[in-house]
Write a protein that holds these residues in place. Structure first.
Motif, PDB file in Angstrom:
ATOM      1  N   TYR A  91       0.952  -1.233   0.100  1.00 29.10           N
ATOM      2  CA  TYR A  91       0.045  -0.103  -0.003  1.00 29.10           C
ATOM      3  C   TYR A  91       0.841   1.271  -0.074  1.00 29.10           C
ATOM      4  O   TYR A  91       1.986   1.027   0.193  1.00 29.10           O
ATOM      5  CB  TYR A  91      -0.923  -0.075   1.168  1.00 29.10           C
ATOM      6  N   LEU A  92       0.303   2.273  -0.229  1.00 34.09           N
ATOM      7  CA  LEU A  92       0.836   3.839  -0.272  1.00 34.09           C
ATOM      8  C   LEU A  92       0.088   4.434   0.811  1.00 34.09           C
ATOM      9  O   LEU A  92      -0.991   4.529   1.189  1.00 34.09           O
ATOM     10  CB  LEU A  92       0.572   4.407  -1.691  1.00 34.09           C
ATOM     11  N   THR A  96      -1.790   8.977   7.221  1.00 37.00           N
ATOM     12  CA  THR A  96      -3.247   8.934   7.618  1.00 37.00           C
ATOM     13  C   THR A  96      -3.850   7.504   7.349  1.00 37.00           C
ATOM     14  O   THR A  96      -3.929   7.253   6.033  1.00 37.00           O
ATOM     15  CB  THR A  96      -4.009   9.874   7.100  1.00 37.00           C
ATOM     16  N   ASP A  97      -4.064   6.528   8.165  1.00 33.44           N
ATOM     17  CA  ASP A  97      -4.473   5.377   7.898  1.00 33.44           C
ATOM     18  C   ASP A  97      -5.685   5.328   6.920  1.00 33.44           C
ATOM     19  O   ASP A  97      -5.804   4.630   5.952  1.00 33.44           O
ATOM     20  CB  ASP A  97      -4.731   4.439   8.865  1.00 33.44           C
ATOM     21  N   ALA A  98      -6.368   6.334   7.217  1.00 37.02           N
ATOM     22  CA  ALA A  98      -7.756   6.419   6.335  1.00 37.02           C
ATOM     23  C   ALA A  98      -7.776   6.632   4.798  1.00 37.02           C
ATOM     24  O   ALA A  98      -8.534   6.613   4.102  1.00 37.02           O
ATOM     25  CB  ALA A  98      -8.793   7.455   6.820  1.00 37.02           C
ATOM     26  N   HIS A  99      -6.315   7.316   4.357  1.00 39.27           N
ATOM     27  CA  HIS A  99      -6.053   7.592   3.006  1.00 39.27           C
ATOM     28  C   HIS A  99      -5.246   6.797   2.300  1.00 39.27           C
ATOM     29  O   HIS A  99      -4.936   6.949   1.144  1.00 39.27           O
ATOM     30  CB  HIS A  99      -5.493   9.074   2.968  1.00 39.27           C
ATOM     31  N   ASP A 100      -4.785   5.622   2.959  1.00 37.05           N
ATOM     32  CA  ASP A 100      -3.970   4.461   2.340  1.00 37.05           C
ATOM     33  C   ASP A 100      -4.560   4.191   0.965  1.00 37.05           C
ATOM     34  O   ASP A 100      -5.883   3.958   1.010  1.00 37.05           O
ATOM     35  CB  ASP A 100      -3.754   3.252   3.400  1.00 37.05           C
ATOM     36  N   ILE A 101      -3.647   3.891   0.144  1.00 42.32           N
ATOM     37  CA  ILE A 101      -4.102   3.479  -1.117  1.00 42.32           C
ATOM     38  C   ILE A 101      -3.465   2.021  -1.329  1.00 42.32           C
ATOM     39  O   ILE A 101      -2.121   1.810  -1.317  1.00 42.32           O
ATOM     40  CB  ILE A 101      -3.279   4.232  -2.278  1.00 42.32           C
ATOM     41  N   GLY A 102      -4.545   0.933  -1.343  1.00 37.97           N
ATOM     42  CA  GLY A 102      -4.081  -0.435  -1.442  1.00 37.97           C
ATOM     43  C   GLY A 102      -3.557  -0.725  -2.781  1.00 37.97           C
ATOM     44  O   GLY A 102      -3.862   0.116  -3.823  1.00 37.97           O
ATOM     45  N   LEU A 103      -2.416  -1.554  -3.125  1.00 38.23           N
ATOM     46  CA  LEU A 103      -2.147  -1.879  -4.396  1.00 38.23           C
ATOM     47  C   LEU A 103      -2.209  -3.345  -4.801  1.00 38.23           C
ATOM     48  O   LEU A 103      -1.965  -4.241  -3.733  1.00 38.23           O
ATOM     49  CB  LEU A 103      -0.177  -1.622  -4.247  1.00 38.23           C
ATOM     50  N   PRO A 148      -5.236  14.346  -1.401  1.00 40.62           N
ATOM     51  CA  PRO A 148      -3.922  15.044  -1.440  1.00 40.62           C
ATOM     52  C   PRO A 148      -2.906  14.506  -0.588  1.00 40.62           C
ATOM     53  O   PRO A 148      -2.994  14.371   0.564  1.00 40.62           O
ATOM     54  CB  PRO A 148      -4.252  16.541  -1.501  1.00 40.62           C
ATOM     55  N   GLY A 149      -1.811  14.619  -0.987  1.00 43.31           N
ATOM     56  CA  GLY A 149      -0.463  14.345  -0.151  1.00 43.31           C
ATOM     57  C   GLY A 149       0.561  13.616  -0.845  1.00 43.31           C
ATOM     58  O   GLY A 149       0.524  13.319  -1.952  1.00 43.31           O
ATOM     59  N   ASN A 150       1.781  13.500  -0.199  1.00 38.81           N
ATOM     60  CA  ASN A 150       2.861  12.520  -0.465  1.00 38.81           C
ATOM     61  C   ASN A 150       2.897  11.325   0.266  1.00 38.81           C
ATOM     62  O   ASN A 150       2.560  10.960   1.111  1.00 38.81           O
ATOM     63  CB  ASN A 150       3.943  12.969  -0.194  1.00 38.81           C
ATOM     64  N   TYR A 151       2.600  10.362  -0.716  1.00 32.59           N
ATOM     65  CA  TYR A 151       2.350   8.773  -0.500  1.00 32.59           C
ATOM     66  C   TYR A 151       3.701   8.061  -0.748  1.00 32.59           C
ATOM     67  O   TYR A 151       4.593   8.095  -1.775  1.00 32.59           O
ATOM     68  CB  TYR A 151       1.226   8.232  -1.047  1.00 32.59           C
ATOM     69  N   PHE A 152       4.048   7.240  -0.006  1.00 32.74           N
ATOM     70  CA  PHE A 152       5.134   6.113   0.049  1.00 32.74           C
ATOM     71  C   PHE A 152       4.703   4.833   0.560  1.00 32.74           C
ATOM     72  O   PHE A 152       3.783   4.593   1.174  1.00 32.74           O
ATOM     73  CB  PHE A 152       6.260   6.780   0.876  1.00 32.74           C
ATOM     74  N   GLY A 153       5.363   3.942  -0.153  1.00 34.28           N
ATOM     75  CA  GLY A 153       5.078   2.292   0.581  1.00 34.28           C
ATOM     76  C   GLY A 153       6.369   1.504  -0.059  1.00 34.28           C
ATOM     77  O   GLY A 153       7.147   2.032  -0.957  1.00 34.28           O
ATOM     78  N   SER A 154       6.136   0.371   0.002  1.00 32.41           N
ATOM     79  CA  SER A 154       6.919  -0.831  -0.359  1.00 32.41           C
ATOM     80  C   SER A 154       6.164  -1.883  -0.746  1.00 32.41           C
ATOM     81  O   SER A 154       5.287  -2.185  -0.183  1.00 32.41           O
ATOM     82  CB  SER A 154       7.869  -1.096   0.838  1.00 32.41           C
ATOM     83  N   VAL A 155       6.806  -2.544  -1.827  1.00 32.83           N
ATOM     84  CA  VAL A 155       6.290  -3.707  -2.320  1.00 32.83           C
ATOM     85  C   VAL A 155       7.320  -4.996  -2.048  1.00 32.83           C
ATOM     86  O   VAL A 155       8.585  -4.637  -2.611  1.00 32.83           O
ATOM     87  CB  VAL A 155       6.042  -3.711  -3.880  1.00 32.83           C
ATOM     88  N   ASN A 156       7.322  -5.917  -1.460  1.00 31.49           N
ATOM     89  CA  ASN A 156       8.271  -6.899  -0.931  1.00 31.49           C
ATOM     90  C   ASN A 156       7.588  -8.294  -1.519  1.00 31.49           C
ATOM     91  O   ASN A 156       6.830  -8.723  -1.441  1.00 31.49           O
ATOM     92  CB  ASN A 156       8.490  -7.148   0.560  1.00 31.49           C
ATOM     93  N   LEU A 157       8.649  -8.719  -2.559  1.00 26.57           N
ATOM     94  CA  LEU A 157       8.142 -10.183  -3.222  1.00 26.57           C
ATOM     95  C   LEU A 157       9.114 -11.022  -2.829  1.00 26.57           C
ATOM     96  O   LEU A 157      10.359 -10.744  -2.578  1.00 26.57           O
ATOM     97  CB  LEU A 157       8.186  -9.883  -4.679  1.00 26.57           C
TER      98      LEU A 157
END
Length: 166
Positions: A91-92, A96-103, A148-157
């Motif tokens: 996720y990104l 704010t947990d409510a704004h998380d963007i699932g991937l 709006p905001g700056n979003y960051f996340g990681s994808v671990n395979l």
């Protein structure tokens, strides 16, 4: 005789001045590395220049939509199939947990899960080796509006070489 004495100090001064010209120097240091895979099993990016860098998902300002990431991998397992799974939820977040963007993460068209391994390449294709696509696609927000905001996340395979009958 006077000419000889004059030329010698001038020559010595010129030699000293030329060595001072070379006294300033700059040094550059950089790291190099290589990963040499075993030829029997590997899962490596086709273009290795991106894997260690942050990847930007494209934002379409006019449509207010978030694009995907698409990258190719070269894969091979001479002894069997290849399985993959996610380590953790992709996720990104902007904090704010409510704004998380699932991937959604697809490897060779197979939707990956963090709960179980999924076969991403059968033995018949893995033995020969193949170039396959990794896709990272965002889930649209429930209300359809990205905050709006700056979003960051990681994808671990995690990839596994599966032996026949295992």
């Amino acid at each position: 005789m006077f000419k000889k004495l004059t030329v010698t100090p001038v020559l010595a001064a010129a030699l000293l001045a030329s060595s001072w010209a070379y006294a300033a120097r700059e040094v550059r240091t950089f790291d190099v590395f290589v990963t040499i895979p075993t030829l029997a099993f590997y899962v490596i990016p086709s273009d290795p220049g991106w894997i260690h860098l942050e990847q930007r998902l494209p934002w379409n300002l006019t449509a207010s939509t978030l694009g995907s990431l698409r990258k190719y991998f070269d894969v091979k397992n001479e002894a069997g199939s290849i399985e993959a799974r996610l380590e953790g939820r992709p996720y990104l977040s902007n904090g704010t947990d409510a704004h998380d963007i699932g991937l959604r993460v697809l490897f060779n068209g197979v939707l990956l899960s963090e709960l179980d391994n999924r076969e991403v390449l059968p033995m018949s294709e893995a033995a020969l080796g193949k170039r396959v696509l990794l896709e990272v696609l965002p889930f649209p927000p429930v209300d359809g509006v990205y905050k709006p905001g700056n979003y960051f996340g990681s994808v671990n395979l995690i990839f596994n070489a599966v032996l026949p009958g295992a």
